[in-house]
Write an enzyme that holds these catalytic residues in place. Structure first.
Site, PDB file in Angstrom:
ATOM      1  N   VAL A  17      41.778  -9.205 -86.488  1.00 16.69           N
ATOM      2  CA  VAL A  17      40.503  -8.478 -86.507  1.00 16.69           C
ATOM      3  C   VAL A  17      40.271  -7.855 -87.885  1.00 16.69           C
ATOM      4  O   VAL A  17      39.181  -7.938 -88.448  1.00 16.69           O
ATOM      5  CB  VAL A  17      40.467  -7.391 -85.401  1.00 16.69           C
ATOM      6  CG1 VAL A  17      39.197  -6.567 -85.491  1.00 16.69           C
ATOM      7  CG2 VAL A  17      40.587  -8.032 -84.029  1.00 16.69           C
ATOM      8  N   PRO A  60      51.569  -1.989 -91.979  1.00 22.19           N
ATOM      9  CA  PRO A  60      52.913  -2.470 -92.334  1.00 22.19           C
ATOM     10  C   PRO A  60      52.866  -3.944 -92.695  1.00 22.19           C
ATOM     11  O   PRO A  60      52.187  -4.729 -92.022  1.00 22.19           O
ATOM     12  CB  PRO A  60      53.716  -2.259 -91.032  1.00 22.19           C
ATOM     13  CG  PRO A  60      52.916  -1.311 -90.205  1.00 22.19           C
ATOM     14  CD  PRO A  60      51.495  -1.524 -90.587  1.00 22.19           C
ATOM     15  N   GLY A 101      53.269  -7.074 -90.223  1.00 19.65           N
ATOM     16  CA  GLY A 101      52.274  -7.477 -89.225  1.00 19.65           C
ATOM     17  C   GLY A 101      51.023  -8.084 -89.825  1.00 19.65           C
ATOM     18  O   GLY A 101      50.047  -8.333 -89.114  1.00 19.65           O
ATOM     19  N   ASP A 111      37.864  -2.408 -79.980  1.00 19.18           N
ATOM     20  CA  ASP A 111      38.184  -2.479 -78.544  1.00 19.18           C
ATOM     21  C   ASP A 111      38.087  -1.172 -77.786  1.00 19.18           C
ATOM     22  O   ASP A 111      38.393  -1.135 -76.588  1.00 19.18           O
ATOM     23  CB  ASP A 111      39.596  -3.070 -78.314  1.00 19.18           C
ATOM     24  CG  ASP A 111      39.582  -4.571 -78.463  1.00 19.18           C
ATOM     25  OD1 ASP A 111      38.515  -5.154 -78.264  1.00 19.18           O
ATOM     26  OD2 ASP A 111      40.646  -5.146 -78.774  1.00 19.18           O
TER      27      ASP A 111
END
Lengths: 290, 290
Positions: free
Chosen positions: B34, B54, B57, B119
């Site tokens: 996203v 981080p 990821g 979300d």
């Protein structure tokens, strides 16, 4: 990931957003033509409005909104200063006084309130564009200040190419999503992903007109048969599209031209005394074809 | 003013905006799928980005942007608190931790920084929609949360119905406006209105493809001949459209169907031994028609 994705995006654009104003309060300064348009857009987003403008300069439509919407608090005066910004979430000004416009903008920036000053781009945190509204569907067309008139022409063009029942289809998909969330609750994670995937398959496998034809019964049926087995069944016969009636304009035009061609051809021959009967000829051509 | 204008707008919508980010700084928290989309949209709006996520990821595309854009300041860590919001004009988060998402949102509201938390709709001051970008043209399609997938399908449909050279036409109109403003300077008032009206007539009287074909020379010519006399001349012959070649699909289909009809009709007759020559027949039909 293709090479295209790897290109850095070209600059010079805006960040297009759907700003949420439900329950928020918007200050509109000025009551003319432009303001009436702003009031309309802001009311459509469920905001409360504080309108500051001398009564004698009000546009007919602005006056109409003041008289008919309970969401508008109207003050018959000019902008007074800092105190007018208390409790305000967004400011839109449309007054002729450039000096005051800039002063209002400076105050808004000080208080970190998003502001749009009509006709003075540097005093705007955001611009408006040409907008299409069709029920839950909203479309904005922005030329980034290059051609507002062209944006308007494109708006008409886009309106014409939208499927007729698109608003109904979107509403139904929204209702179906709600029902699915009740049946399979939970925020994010695995269940969220599965729900999203299933809804996406429904939207891809069903035609827009079929989605628009969904009713409560067929939604429950779809969820019962489809979600439980994690498959998306075909639309029930009664809401399936009659594909034959969905003939494209070009196909229709070809067919019409084809028969006109046959008709004219035989008419001319008949006129030349070469063959006796117009309808017999059409019949023979058709028999030879099918 | 028609009765339609007098209706109060239906609520339930958003306020669609083109947010200006030139020279502003956007904080993006999270570096996944996203986020990479957010980075792309924000770079297109000429913003600077502070990215906190981080390294392990990071999405491949996010890493690509970090490595290739000088506008991104990257921090290999998680969000730390208040101090990360200093000098920030907008915050976009896309992390899996719902708790932290809500905490970031609360801090943003405290500092009056516009925020979008992926979300979690209640934590969003604004939503994103499906977007089309074609040079200076930007279009956003929002279903107001009802059907993101449908917004995407509509996006494809709208892309297909946009005129091919629309971006070039918009650019040229922007350049022409700039030239006009040099020739007839002044902010607002009578001159502003006259400029706007003249530009609007150019956009209405000229075809989009003709606007797209404008070059420096023809713009100067248009301004010289048109603006001075406050009229809008026809496009010069060399950039005028060959209207004949612009035949619509439906017309073309009718014509093709028409000739196929004639051909088949005569072929069948010929096959029945009724008339001697296929080509003579077509010729006779055409002669009778024209």
């Amino acid at each position: 990931m293709t090479d295209f994705d790897l290109e850095l995006p070209t600059g010079g654009g805006s960040l297009l957003l759907a700003w949420q104003l439900k329950g928020k309060r918007v200050l509109i300064v000025g009551g003319g033509d432009v303001s009436s348009g702003r009031i309309k857009s802001v009311l459509a987003a469920d905001a409360f409005i504080t309108l500051i403008a001398p009564r004698d300069g009000l546009h007919r439509l602005t006056r109409h909104y003041i008289d008919n919407s309970a969401r508008i608090t109207y003050h018959d005066r000019t902008f007074a200063g800092d105190e007018d910004l208390v409790g305000i979430d967004m400011v839109l000004t449309a007054i002729d006084d450039v000096e005051w416009s800039r002063r209002i903008c400076a105050l808004c920036r000080e208080h970190r309130i998003p502001v749009n000053v009509a006709d003075i781009p540097p005093s705007c945190d955001f611009y408006f564009g040409s907008q299409i509204r069709k029920g839950p569907l909203q479309i904005m067309i922005s030329t980034n200040g290059n051609g507002p008139k062209l944006a308007n022409l494109l708006k008409t063009r886009i309106e014409q190419c939208l499927p007729e029942k698109v608003d109904r289809a979107i509403e139904n998909v929204g209702i179906l999503r709600g029902k699915l969330r009740q049946r399979a609750p939970g925020v994010g994670g695995e269940i969220g992903k599965r729900r999203m995937q299933w809804m996406s398959t429904v939207c891809t496998n069903w035609e827009l007109d079929e989605l628009a034809a969904l009713d409560d019964e067929s939604m429950e049926e779809l969820l019962l048969v489809g979600w439980e087995r994690l498959s998306v069944p075909k639309p029930p016969r009664r809401i399936q599209l009659n594909k034959a009636s969905n003939m494209s304009d070009a196909t229709l035009a070809t067919v019409v031209g084809f028969f006109v061609g046959i008709a004219l051809s035989t008419a001319v021959l008949w006129n030349q005394g070469i063959y006796g009967n117009f309808f017999t000829n059409i019949f023979m051509v058709l028999r030879a074809l099918f």
